[in-house]
Design a protein around this motif. Structure first.
Motif, PDB file in Angstrom:
ATOM      1  N   ILE A 366       0.838  -1.204   0.000  1.00 57.51           N
ATOM      2  CA  ILE A 366       0.000   0.000   0.000  1.00 57.51           C
ATOM      3  C   ILE A 366       0.867   1.246   0.000  1.00 57.51           C
ATOM      4  O   ILE A 366       0.482   2.297  -0.516  1.00 57.51           O
ATOM      5  N   ALA A 367       2.080   1.151   0.569  1.00 67.21           N
ATOM      6  CA  ALA A 367       3.046   2.255   0.575  1.00 67.21           C
ATOM      7  C   ALA A 367       4.410   1.683   0.946  1.00 67.21           C
ATOM      8  O   ALA A 367       4.505   0.903   1.895  1.00 67.21           O
ATOM      9  N   PRO A 372       3.453   1.752   9.873  1.00 67.01           N
ATOM     10  CA  PRO A 372       1.986   1.775   9.949  1.00 67.01           C
ATOM     11  C   PRO A 372       1.419   3.024  10.614  1.00 67.01           C
ATOM     12  O   PRO A 372       0.445   3.606  10.133  1.00 67.01           O
ATOM     13  N   GLY A 373       2.037   3.480  11.698  1.00 68.53           N
ATOM     14  CA  GLY A 373       1.506   4.652  12.389  1.00 68.53           C
ATOM     15  C   GLY A 373       1.763   5.956  11.674  1.00 68.53           C
ATOM     16  O   GLY A 373       1.188   6.990  12.024  1.00 68.53           O
ATOM     17  N   ALA A 374       2.633   5.928  10.651  1.00 64.95           N
ATOM     18  CA  ALA A 374       2.976   7.155   9.922  1.00 64.95           C
ATOM     19  C   ALA A 374       2.266   7.252   8.584  1.00 64.95           C
ATOM     20  O   ALA A 374       2.503   8.208   7.833  1.00 64.95           O
ATOM     21  N   TYR A 375       1.379   6.300   8.291  1.00 63.62           N
ATOM     22  CA  TYR A 375       0.718   6.293   6.992  1.00 63.62           C
ATOM     23  C   TYR A 375      -0.096   7.573   6.797  1.00 63.62           C
ATOM     24  O   TYR A 375      -0.995   7.882   7.572  1.00 63.62           O
ATOM     25  N   GLY A 376       0.252   8.324   5.765  1.00 64.07           N
ATOM     26  CA  GLY A 376      -0.458   9.559   5.439  1.00 64.07           C
ATOM     27  C   GLY A 376       0.086  10.802   6.096  1.00 64.07           C
ATOM     28  O   GLY A 376      -0.301  11.915   5.728  1.00 64.07           O
ATOM     29  N   PHE A 413      -2.946  -2.667   6.314  1.00 59.57           N
ATOM     30  CA  PHE A 413      -2.198  -3.281   5.218  1.00 59.57           C
ATOM     31  C   PHE A 413      -0.689  -3.201   5.455  1.00 59.57           C
ATOM     32  O   PHE A 413       0.050  -4.125   5.115  1.00 59.57           O
ATOM     33  N   LEU A 414      -0.245  -2.094   6.031  1.00 59.91           N
ATOM     34  CA  LEU A 414       1.182  -1.944   6.322  1.00 59.91           C
ATOM     35  C   LEU A 414       1.615  -2.899   7.428  1.00 59.91           C
ATOM     36  O   LEU A 414       2.694  -3.492   7.367  1.00 59.91           O
ATOM     37  N   GLU A 419       1.062  -7.583  -0.094  1.00 58.60           N
ATOM     38  CA  GLU A 419       1.417  -7.229  -1.474  1.00 58.60           C
ATOM     39  C   GLU A 419       0.301  -7.720  -2.376  1.00 58.60           C
ATOM     40  O   GLU A 419       0.163  -8.910  -2.628  1.00 58.60           O
ATOM     41  N   LEU A 420      -0.516  -6.787  -2.834  1.00 57.91           N
ATOM     42  CA  LEU A 420      -1.714  -7.117  -3.595  1.00 57.91           C
ATOM     43  C   LEU A 420      -1.841  -6.217  -4.814  1.00 57.91           C
ATOM     44  O   LEU A 420      -1.219  -5.158  -4.894  1.00 57.91           O
ATOM     45  N   ASN A 421      -2.682  -6.630  -5.738  1.00 59.54           N
ATOM     46  CA  ASN A 421      -3.059  -5.746  -6.839  1.00 59.54           C
ATOM     47  C   ASN A 421      -4.321  -5.003  -6.391  1.00 59.54           C
ATOM     48  O   ASN A 421      -5.441  -5.468  -6.605  1.00 59.54           O
ATOM     49  N   PHE A 422      -4.118  -3.872  -5.718  1.00 60.52           N
ATOM     50  CA  PHE A 422      -5.244  -3.093  -5.186  1.00 60.52           C
ATOM     51  C   PHE A 422      -6.122  -2.540  -6.311  1.00 60.52           C
ATOM     52  O   PHE A 422      -7.324  -2.354  -6.126  1.00 60.52           O
ATOM     53  N   TYR A 423      -5.513  -2.287  -7.467  1.00 58.48           N
ATOM     54  CA  TYR A 423      -6.265  -1.791  -8.632  1.00 58.48           C
ATOM     55  C   TYR A 423      -7.360  -2.793  -9.005  1.00 58.48           C
ATOM     56  O   TYR A 423      -8.524  -2.422  -9.202  1.00 58.48           O
TER      57      TYR A 423
END
Length: 454
Positions: A366-367, A372-376, A413-414, A419-423
């Motif tokens: 996802i990134a 995880p706590g720093a996402y965004g 997710f983090l 590891e996925l195809n989120f699209y």
């Protein structure tokens, strides 16, 4: 203790709570105001730590609201957000004698006879109530969530004090107008007090996710539920964080389950689970290995009008094909106003961050390289800095929980290192979207459980 004495003690407790919360919040506000007025440095890390310690000793809604605020990037200074995220729903539990009085108040003097067994010691203690294991007379295992006393008074006391803190924040940092944010959070926390509503939320999710094998929803036992007691079937499971070092295939399965549990109800009937922290999910086993997730808590559920869902998809499609008119239409539908070119560019920074993995047709995290706590956090800081020049801006009420839940979901997710195809996952959910069909499905789904559209 007589009923009069108990009521007096409860009144004393409410007054004490007002005083304690008011003193803590007002103390932090006074420190900020003094630093601004006299021009000396503000030790925000110390103040944040002091406030967190004070709030951690108070069970109830202020803990819930603090946790919600901490996960909305740039609403609070990072020092406060980092400290508030440390708050856990581990409030001191009610003792057995108090539990007996509370259960009698909810189910009557013969309440114990309604169960084959009821454990008066809680299995878990949360911010608004605690969960007890029980067994029905037919052998079904139950989870009974019993609300703490006087939570309505506590909610109003805590919200009143937080409004003071937000008002000060607006004067200190007028870049983001937080009035709609506190309005939304207040509405959702007040709804969480109504366990009858939460029972309807659980029934709604059971219907929407009935054909999803990766997600399990507990059954509601309406005969053992009230406005302040919610009895659901007990779902066995292990904590999500206990699976972060399992093989990638398992972690990807759990992440896929989370994605579908969140996005499918939204795109099909316009509801989201607005509190995606790890404590609201456990992992069930299937054939001896992790098979999917149990969705446990339904207090913080948001119902959106179908036009809002259409706008979420419009923004995605607009970013995908660089259709500016479609992007602007989406923002305006959400409730953003007075959008000039430079403000649109700033909003697009955030939108491309949220939608980025969904626009990228490949297997990916996802990134990359983000805790995880720093996402965004980095992207929110960039937007905040840009708004100092281009803003101010008012965050629409309907946008608040959607944004907050997306950040929380990304954090999960983090944690899983998925590891996925989120699209492809996302396009599977939206490929059959029709405004008319969603409107009809929402009306039918809500009507079947006795809920009304927003």
């Amino acid at each position: 203790m007589s009923q009069r004495d108990e009521e007096a003690n409860r009144l004393t407790g409410r007054l004490s709570r007002y005083a304690r919360v008011g003193a803590n919040v007002s103390g932090a506000a006074a420190s900020i105001a003094a630093a601004r007025l006299f021009g000396f440095g503000l030790d925000r890390e110390k103040n944040a730590a002091d406030l967190t310690r004070a709030l951690g000793g108070l069970k109830g809604p202020i803990m819930k609201v603090a946790q919600l605020l901490a996960t909305i990037p740039e609403v609070l200074p990072p020092e406060y957000a980092n400290e508030l995220q440390k708050l856990q729903s581990e409030a001191p539990p009610m003792g057995p004698a108090f539990v007996k009085r509370r259960m009698m108040a909810e189910l009557g003097p013969d309440w114990e006879q309604r169960f084959a067994h009821f454990d008066k010691l809680p299995a878990a203690a949360a911010s608004l109530g605690q969960v007890h294991r029980a067994t029905a007379h037919d052998g079904a295992r139950l989870a009974c969530k019993l609300q703490y006393p006087d939570m309505q008074s506590a909610v109003e006391a805590d919200i009143a004090q937080l409004e003071i803190l937000f008002a000060l924040h607006r004067r200190m940092d007028p870049v983001i107008d937080t009035r709609e944010i506190i309005k939304e959070i207040s509405a959702r926390v007040r709804e969480e007090l109504d366990y009858r509503r939460e029972a309807k939320h659980a029934a709604l999710y059971a219907g929407v996710l009935d054909d999803e094998p990766l997600v399990r929803v507990p059954d509601v036992h309406a005969d053992l539920s009230t406005g302040r007691l919610l009895t659901l079937s007990w779902l066995d499971g292990t904590k999500m964080l206990s699976h972060v070092d399992t093989p990638l295939a398992i972690r990807n399965r759990l992440a896929t389950a989370m994605f579908r549990a969140w996005w499918h109800p939204f795109t099909s009937v316009g509801v989201i689970h607005g509190d995606p922290h790890l404590g609201n999910y456990t992992v069930f086993e299937d054939a001896g290995e992790p098979g999917g997730i149990n969705l446990l808590d339904y207090g913080c559920v948001r119902i959106f009008p179908p036009r809002f869902i259409a706008a979420v998809i419009d923004l995605y499609k607009g970013l995908e094909i660089n259709d500016e008119a479609r992007v602007v239409h989406a923002y305006e539908t959400w409730g953003f106003r007075n959008l000039k070119r430079d403000l649109i560019d700033v909003l697009n920074v955030w939108a491309r961050f949220i939608y980025g993995p969904l626009l990228d047709d490949r297997v990916r995290s996802i990134a990359d390289g983000v805790a995880p706590g720093a996402y965004g956090r980095r992207e929110a800081f960039q937007v905040h800095q840009a708004l100092k020049e281009k803003g101010p801006i008012t965050i629409p009420q309907e946008f608040v929980l959607m944004d907050r839940a997306a950040i929380g979901l990304g954090g999960v997710f983090l944690h899983l290192k998925a590891e996925l195809n989120f699209y492809r996952l996302y396009n599977e959910e939206i490929e059959r979207f029709s405004l008319a069909e969603v409107t009809a499905r929402q009306d039918a789904a809500l009507g079947s459980v006795g809920l009304q559209a927003a």
